[in-house]
Write an enzyme that holds these catalytic residues in place. Structure first.
Site, PDB file in Angstrom:
ATOM      1  CG  HIS A   7       1.057   3.498 -10.675  1.00  0.00           C
ATOM      2  ND1 HIS A   7       1.647   3.908  -9.499  1.00  0.00           N
ATOM      3  CD2 HIS A   7      -0.226   3.188 -10.374  1.00  0.00           C
ATOM      4  CE1 HIS A   7       0.764   3.839  -8.530  1.00  0.00           C
ATOM      5  NE2 HIS A   7      -0.382   3.411  -9.028  1.00  0.00           N
ATOM      6  CD  GLU A  34      -3.502   3.823 -11.954  1.00  0.00           C
ATOM      7  OE1 GLU A  34      -4.259   3.563 -11.016  1.00  0.00           O
ATOM      8  OE2 GLU A  34      -2.644   4.751 -11.887  1.00  0.00           O
ATOM      9  CG  ASP A  36      -5.322   7.216  -9.241  1.00  0.00           C
ATOM     10  OD1 ASP A  36      -5.648   6.037  -9.112  1.00  0.00           O
ATOM     11  OD2 ASP A  36      -4.131   7.608  -9.269  1.00  0.00           O
ATOM     12  CG  HIS A  49      -3.406   8.391  -5.457  1.00  0.00           C
ATOM     13  ND1 HIS A  49      -3.426   8.272  -4.083  1.00  0.00           N
ATOM     14  CD2 HIS A  49      -3.478   7.116  -5.932  1.00  0.00           C
ATOM     15  CE1 HIS A  49      -3.497   6.989  -3.749  1.00  0.00           C
ATOM     16  NE2 HIS A  49      -3.531   6.275  -4.856  1.00  0.00           N
ATOM     17  CD  GLU A 109      -7.316   3.215  -8.470  1.00  0.00           C
ATOM     18  OE1 GLU A 109      -6.115   3.263  -8.799  1.00  0.00           O
ATOM     19  OE2 GLU A 109      -7.706   3.086  -7.294  1.00  0.00           O
TER      20      GLU A 109
HETATM   21  O1  G3P Z   1      -4.533   0.912 -10.300  1.00  0.00           O
HETATM   22  C1  G3P Z   1      -3.403   0.409  -9.655  1.00  0.00           C
HETATM   23  C2  G3P Z   1      -3.027   1.249  -8.479  1.00  0.00           C
HETATM   24  O2  G3P Z   1      -3.013   2.586  -8.893  1.00  0.00           O
HETATM   25  C3  G3P Z   1      -3.954   1.085  -7.312  1.00  0.00           C
HETATM   26  O3  G3P Z   1      -3.521   1.759  -6.190  1.00  0.00           O
HETATM   27  O4  G3P Z   1      -3.366   3.627  -4.626  1.00  0.00           O
HETATM   28  O5  G3P Z   1      -1.858   3.569  -6.602  1.00  0.00           O
HETATM   29  O6  G3P Z   1      -4.284   4.066  -6.887  1.00  0.00           O
HETATM   30  P1  G3P Z   1      -3.243   3.319  -6.089  1.00  0.00           P
HETATM   31 MG    MG Z   2      -4.433   4.189  -9.064  1.00  0.00          MG
END
Ligand code: G3P
Ligand code: MG
Length: 242
Positions: A7, A34, A36, A49, A109
């Site tokens: 993550h 993962e 962003d 993020h 994401e």
């Molecule tokens: O994609 C899973 C997670 O990353 C979603 O929440 O706020 O960590 O981007 P966040």
């Molecule tokens: Mg995320």
């Protein structure tokens, strides 16, 4: 066996969403990463993020009000003050350069539920296709309209709906919209919900799983992906169960 998704990279130990965190995630033998993505002022696809620079860098204000050249001056390692030398805010292109010759799956994401960046879906799809990574990318977003648009523009790329609430018949919702995955928080799931989604033929990628009992539970439920800040811990839990 479930897959380990790091993550924001190996964000439990390294500055989130940096090339350092992505390299360390691969060293920890993750199956996927993962990250962003936002759109900068000049249209560059940038990995971070928050909409704002303030929490994770030494900059301030909205990312989308800076060009890539301007963003390059900020230190993304500032999220862990004093622990690491300067790390630039990476672009999606740099990230793809890093992983293109590996087997790592990338969960991109699209961070467009606060600011719905005009044309970001098309740009991300073009970048994925330029690197021929269509088979190794999953798009997700809390903005489900954006995911439906991605599916329309690039039916060959897998997608997932992100959410953090108790949706009713979420497997059928994904299926109806032609989406392959659901990306719920652990708080949005119980045995019955997981079983229904699985029966509907929809894969689950669950976040953010940092505790070993939850890693064990989700592995036993045979979810597709476990999204964790600690890919090293998750890998060793999976090993102990195999
Ligand atoms: O994609 C899973 C997670 O990353 C979603 O929440 O706020 O960590 O981007 P966040
Ligand atoms: Mg995320």
């Amino acid at each position: 066996m479930s897959k380990v998704f790091a993550h924001r990279g190996f964000s439990g130990q390294y500055p989130e969403n940096t090339l350092l965190a992505f390299r360390k995630a691969m060293e920890a033998e993750c199956d996927g990463i993962e990250l962003d993505v936002h759109l900068a002022k000049d249209g560059s696809l940038v990995i971070m993020h928050d909409e704002k620079l303030d929490r994770t860098t030494d900059g301030t204000g909205l990312l989308c009000e800076y060009t890539l050249d301007e963003l390059r001056r900020f230190n993304a390692a500032a999220v862990m003050p004093g622990k690491f030398p300067f790390e630039p805010i990476p672009t999606l292109e740099e990230y793809f350069d890093l992983v293109k010759d590996t087997s790592v799956i990338t969960n991109i994401e699209l961070k467009n539920s606060v600011i719905w960046y005009e044309g970001m879906e098309k740009k991300v799809i073009e970048m994925v296709r330029a690197f021929h990574l269509e088979d190794r990318v999953i798009f997700s977003s809390f903005n489900h309209e954006s995911i439906v648009l991605c599916k329309r523009l690039a039916p060959e790329i897998r997608c997932g709906f992100l959410y953090d609430c108790w949706l009713v018949h979420s497997g059928k919702y994904a299926k109806t919209n032609g989406v392959e995955y659901l990306h719920p928080s652990l708080n949005s799931l119980n045995d019955a919900v997981i079983d229904e989604i699985t029966r509907d033929g929809i894969g689950l990628n669950v976040w953010t799983i940092n505790e070993e009992p939850a890693m064990r539970y989700l592995t036993q439920k045979q979810v597709n992906g476990i999204i964790t800040n600690y890919p090293d811990v998750c890998r060793s839990v999976l090993r102990s169960l195999s």
